[in-house]
Enzyme design. Structure first.
Site, PDB file in Angstrom:
ATOM      1  N   LYS A 129      -5.898   6.044  10.070  1.00  0.00           N
ATOM      2  CA  LYS A 129      -4.854   6.081   9.044  1.00  0.00           C
ATOM      3  C   LYS A 129      -5.422   6.870   7.879  1.00  0.00           C
ATOM      4  CE  LYS A 129      -1.716   3.355   6.232  1.00  0.00           C
ATOM      5  NZ  LYS A 129      -2.326   3.306   4.896  1.00  0.00           N
ATOM      6  N   HIS A 142      -0.363   8.918   5.719  1.00  0.00           N
ATOM      7  CA  HIS A 142       0.311   8.663   4.436  1.00  0.00           C
ATOM      8  C   HIS A 142       0.464  10.037   3.797  1.00  0.00           C
ATOM      9  CE1 HIS A 142       0.341   6.278   0.374  1.00  0.00           C
ATOM     10  NE2 HIS A 142       1.399   7.038   0.534  1.00  0.00           N
ATOM     11  N   ASN A 169       3.889   8.013   7.371  1.00  0.00           N
ATOM     12  CA  ASN A 169       3.889   6.879   6.448  1.00  0.00           C
ATOM     13  C   ASN A 169       4.055   7.401   5.014  1.00  0.00           C
ATOM     14  OD1 ASN A 169       1.421   5.206   4.689  1.00  0.00           O
ATOM     15  ND2 ASN A 169       3.231   4.103   5.395  1.00  0.00           N
ATOM     16  N   GLY A 170       4.688   6.555   4.200  1.00  0.00           N
ATOM     17  CA  GLY A 170       4.777   6.859   2.773  1.00  0.00           C
ATOM     18  C   GLY A 170       6.212   7.010   2.311  1.00  0.00           C
ATOM     19  N   GLY A 171       6.666   6.042   1.518  1.00  0.00           N
ATOM     20  CA  GLY A 171       7.960   6.181   0.857  1.00  0.00           C
ATOM     21  C   GLY A 171       9.175   5.962   1.735  1.00  0.00           C
ATOM     22  N   CYS A 205      -7.624   4.628   1.733  1.00  0.00           N
ATOM     23  CA  CYS A 205      -7.613   3.761   0.557  1.00  0.00           C
ATOM     24  C   CYS A 205      -8.469   4.364  -0.551  1.00  0.00           C
ATOM     25  CB  CYS A 205      -8.138   2.375   0.933  1.00  0.00           C
ATOM     26  SG  CYS A 205      -8.240   1.293  -0.492  1.00  0.00           S
TER      27      CYS A 205
HETATM   28  C1  LIG Z   1      -0.539  -4.148  -1.702  1.00  0.00           C
HETATM   29  C2  LIG Z   1      -0.952  -2.988  -0.838  1.00  0.00           C
HETATM   30  C3  LIG Z   1      -2.154  -3.056  -0.140  1.00  0.00           C
HETATM   31  C4  LIG Z   1      -2.543  -2.002   0.704  1.00  0.00           C
HETATM   32  N1  LIG Z   1      -3.681  -2.132   1.452  1.00  0.00           N
HETATM   33  C5  LIG Z   1      -3.988  -1.175   2.373  1.00  0.00           C
HETATM   34  C6  LIG Z   1      -5.053  -1.354   3.294  1.00  0.00           C
HETATM   35  O1  LIG Z   1      -5.727  -2.406   3.339  1.00  0.00           O
HETATM   36  N2  LIG Z   1      -5.313  -0.346   4.172  1.00  0.00           N
HETATM   37  C7  LIG Z   1      -4.577   0.811   4.187  1.00  0.00           C
HETATM   38  O2  LIG Z   1      -4.826   1.701   5.005  1.00  0.00           O
HETATM   39  N3  LIG Z   1      -3.548   0.997   3.336  1.00  0.00           N
HETATM   40  C8  LIG Z   1      -3.229   0.026   2.451  1.00  0.00           C
HETATM   41  N4  LIG Z   1      -2.131   0.182   1.647  1.00  0.00           N
HETATM   42  C9  LIG Z   1      -1.307   1.400   1.769  1.00  0.00           C
HETATM   43  C10 LIG Z   1      -0.168   1.192   2.767  1.00  0.00           C
HETATM   44  O3  LIG Z   1      -0.667   0.929   4.054  1.00  0.00           O
HETATM   45  C11 LIG Z   1       0.747   2.435   2.820  1.00  0.00           C
HETATM   46  O4  LIG Z   1      -0.015   3.532   3.269  1.00  0.00           O
HETATM   47  C12 LIG Z   1       1.345   2.789   1.469  1.00  0.00           C
HETATM   48  O5  LIG Z   1       1.865   1.645   0.823  1.00  0.00           O
HETATM   49  C13 LIG Z   1       2.440   3.853   1.617  1.00  0.00           C
HETATM   50  O6  LIG Z   1       3.485   3.383   2.448  1.00  0.00           O
HETATM   51  P1  LIG Z   1       4.854   2.816   1.806  1.00  0.00           P
HETATM   52  O7  LIG Z   1       5.338   3.871   0.835  1.00  0.00           O
HETATM   53  O8  LIG Z   1       5.769   2.633   2.976  1.00  0.00           O
HETATM   54  O9  LIG Z   1       4.519   1.549   1.090  1.00  0.00           O
HETATM   55  C14 LIG Z   1      -1.733  -0.846   0.799  1.00  0.00           C
HETATM   56  C15 LIG Z   1      -0.510  -0.800   0.093  1.00  0.00           C
HETATM   57  C16 LIG Z   1      -0.125  -1.856  -0.703  1.00  0.00           C
HETATM   58  C17 LIG Z   1       1.214  -1.783  -1.422  1.00  0.00           C
END
Ligand SMILES: Cc1cc2nc3c(=O)[nH]c(=O)nc-3n(C[C@H](O)[C@H](O)[C@H](O)COP(=O)(O)O)c2cc1C
Length: 328
Positions: A136, A168, A208-210, A97
């Protein structure tokens, strides 16, 4: 999947303000097999905060992982122990994060620059609990070379006892990009994650990611052990109804039947004093693509936040969408 291949690890990403317990209950009604993650909870909050509010979860949520934030091994170990004692199936550390708030606390993505410290955290957590301790992470931050940064982190943490790495597959920029931009702007490098898996056949590597669809997840699963779905799963939860059948040989879930169970859950929680909106906000994307979806969303957005909003608001919203029910 043949009898000799292990089941893939499909999970729904930790997402702050999104994947709270109500959201996870809804997702669990749509898939029995995906692993669910909490929002990040800092180790300090676990140690000193309101544990029922921060860590409470519904028994239906298993398998469910607690995501911790922090960088002090002793505090993380104690927070992990508390989480494991409460019944969480996995304890995960956030090394991804990029928000300013998180950086000032010296945790999240900035820890990519301190892999030895992350490894100390993992070692302390692994010693404290018997459930898996996992990471993560990003592939790097700022001007780090991801080929080096990710390998260092994985190697040191694996030696310290981490068993699962959810990567990610993009860098985070610690200055200049908002957390939202940090989920969109830095380019994705799936090949690096695939290579990390090839180099570490014994580790469980989750990409993870996208990832937008189950088809895309299937493509990645040819190269890695698992896929973690984030925004796509939250914004289009109906995709989860096909997940068990697609990857686990389970039965496809009926969306409308799942929603009926969720309505029963909502009624129960309303009686305990939970606000309707806290539960229906996770449903807004449920019917995307179906006739009436816009009216469903609008009715909930306009009415579920009212102080005395009850189950009738949800029932009225559902009446706008064309629904099928499984025969009883
Ligand atoms: C609203 C929001 C809050 C998130 N909060 C966290 C979190 O608390 N911890 C974390 O490791 N990643 C957090 N993420 C990242 C997601 O876990 C993920 O890594 C990221 O959205 C990429 O995956 P995606 O493209 O499938 O969305 C957050 C993402 C979003 C959209």
């Amino acid at each position: 999947m043949t009898a000799f291949e292990p089941a893939p690890l499909i999970s729904i990403a930790p997402m702050m303000d999104w994947t709270d317990s109500h959201c996870r209950v809804l997702h669990r009604l749509l898939t029995a097999c995906a692993r669910l993650y909490t929002e990040m909870v800092t180790a300090d909050a676990v140690l000193h905060g309101d544990r029922t509010r921060l860590l409470g979860f519904d028994p239906s949520e298993h398998p469910v992982a607690l995501q911790l934030g922090g960088s002090e091994p002793a505090k993380l170990a104690e927070a992990a122990r508390i989480g494991a004692d409460l019944g969480y199936d996995e304890i995960n550390l956030n090394v991804g994060c990029p928000s300013d708030r998180v950086q000032s606390g010296r945790f999240g993505a900035c820890l990519m620059q301190e892999p030895a410290l992350v490894a100390d955290c993992m070692a302390a957590m692994a010693k404290a609990v018997s459930v898996p301790v996992t990471v993560k992470c990003r592939i790097g931050v700022d001007d780090q070379d991801p080929e080096i940064a990710l390998r260092d982190l994985v190697r040191l943490c694996a030696d310290a006892g981490a068993s699962i790495f959810a990567v990610h597959a993009r860098k985070a920029w610690l200055q200049g990009l908002s957390p939202k931009e940090n989920r969109e702007v830095p380019p994705l490098d799936y090949d690096l994650v695939y290579r990390i898996k090839r180099e570490n056949p014994r580790l469980t590597i989750v990409l993870n990611g996208g990832v937008q669809s189950l088809d895309e997840a299937a493509t990645h699963l040819a190269h890695v052990d698992g896929v973690m779905l984030g925004r796509a799963a939250y914004q289009n939860p109906a995709m989860l109804a096909g997940l068990d059948a697609r990857f686990f040989g389970g039965a496809p879930r009926n969306l409308d039947t799942a929603v009926e169970y969720y309505c029963a859950y909502v009624e129960e929680k309303l009686a305990e004093g939970v606000r309707l909106h806290a539960m229906t906000k996770h449903m807004l994307g449920l019917y995307n693509g179906r006739p009436g979806a816009r009216l469903f969303r609008r009715h909930l957005s306009e009415n579920a936040t009212r102080p005395a909003a009850g189950i009738a608001v949800l029932r009225d919203a559902l009446a706008f969408v064309a629904r099928e029910r499984e025969p009883a």
